[in-house]
Scaffold this motif. Structure first.
Motif, short mmCIF file in Angstrom:
data_model
loop_
_atom_site.label_atom_id
_atom_site.label_comp_id
_atom_site.label_asym_id
_atom_site.label_seq_id
_atom_site.Cartn_x
_atom_site.Cartn_y
_atom_site.Cartn_z
N LYS A 116 68.68 27.26 -4.40
CA LYS A 116 69.34 25.96 -4.51
C LYS A 116 70.85 26.07 -4.30
CE LYS A 116 69.70 22.14 -7.81
NZ LYS A 116 69.24 21.65 -9.11
N TYR A 117 71.43 27.21 -4.67
CA TYR A 117 72.88 27.36 -4.65
C TYR A 117 73.43 28.37 -3.64
CZ TYR A 117 72.32 24.89 -9.02
OH TYR A 117 71.98 23.97 -9.96
N ASN A 118 72.60 29.32 -3.19
CA ASN A 118 73.13 30.34 -2.30
C ASN A 118 72.08 30.88 -1.35
OD1 ASN A 118 71.64 32.37 -3.66
ND2 ASN A 118 73.26 32.61 -5.15
N VAL A 119 72.52 31.78 -0.49
CA VAL A 119 71.63 32.48 0.43
C VAL A 119 72.05 33.94 0.45
CG1 VAL A 119 73.07 31.98 2.48
CG2 VAL A 119 70.64 32.54 2.77
N GLN A 120 71.07 34.81 0.56
CA GLN A 120 71.33 36.24 0.70
C GLN A 120 70.65 36.72 1.97
OE1 GLN A 120 69.67 37.71 -2.97
NE2 GLN A 120 71.68 37.72 -3.95
#
Length: 142
Positions: A116-120
């Protein structure tokens, strides 16, 4: 181990993140629909080994508008990516911002983990790039 939502994701002893000086002051949109990595004229200064074209390839935008390319080069996203994964074209009329091709990263044996808040972006069990989700719902990476 790093655990989120009860799922073991990877061993944090192997984790490392791209340093912020890889491509300073550039934030790009991670695009699952882009057939390549496309750079705006304003961001072309971040390319390594820039090669100008007299007549470069033409790319169709999502709306079907053709955009000509004036230069190619390597966008330094992470030292852990191949030159193919970092290949980029400069598009003169690109107004949306620099677009990073998720397909290019996946073809280089990367995995993208979205939340929901980031991507890796993960390669060989290492986090090589981290990004954030922007207010309009897209994910951006440095």
């Amino acid at each position: 181990q790093l655990t989120r939502w009860g799922i073991s994701i990877f061993n944090t002893s192997k984790a490392f993140v791209t340093s912020p000086d890889v491509a300073p002051h550039l934030t790009a949109i991670l695009d699952s629909g882009a057939t390549g990595t496309f750079v705006t004229l304003a961001d072309a200064q971040h390319l390594r080994n820039p090669t100008p074209f007299t007549t470069g390839p033409t790319v169709l935008s999502a709306s079907g508008t053709p955009m000509s390319s004036t230069m190619s080069g390597q966008l330094p996203l992470s030292p852990h990516l191949s030159t193919t994964a970092q290949a980029a074209l400069v598009l003169d009329d690109l107004q949306t911002g620099t677009l990073i091709s998720l397909a290019q990263l996946c073809d280089d044996d990367c995995t993208a983990l979205f939340s929901k808040y980031n991507v890796q972006i993960i390669k060989n069990d290492h986090v090589i790039i981290t990004g954030r989700r922007m207010p309009k719902g897209l994910w951006s990476i440095p």
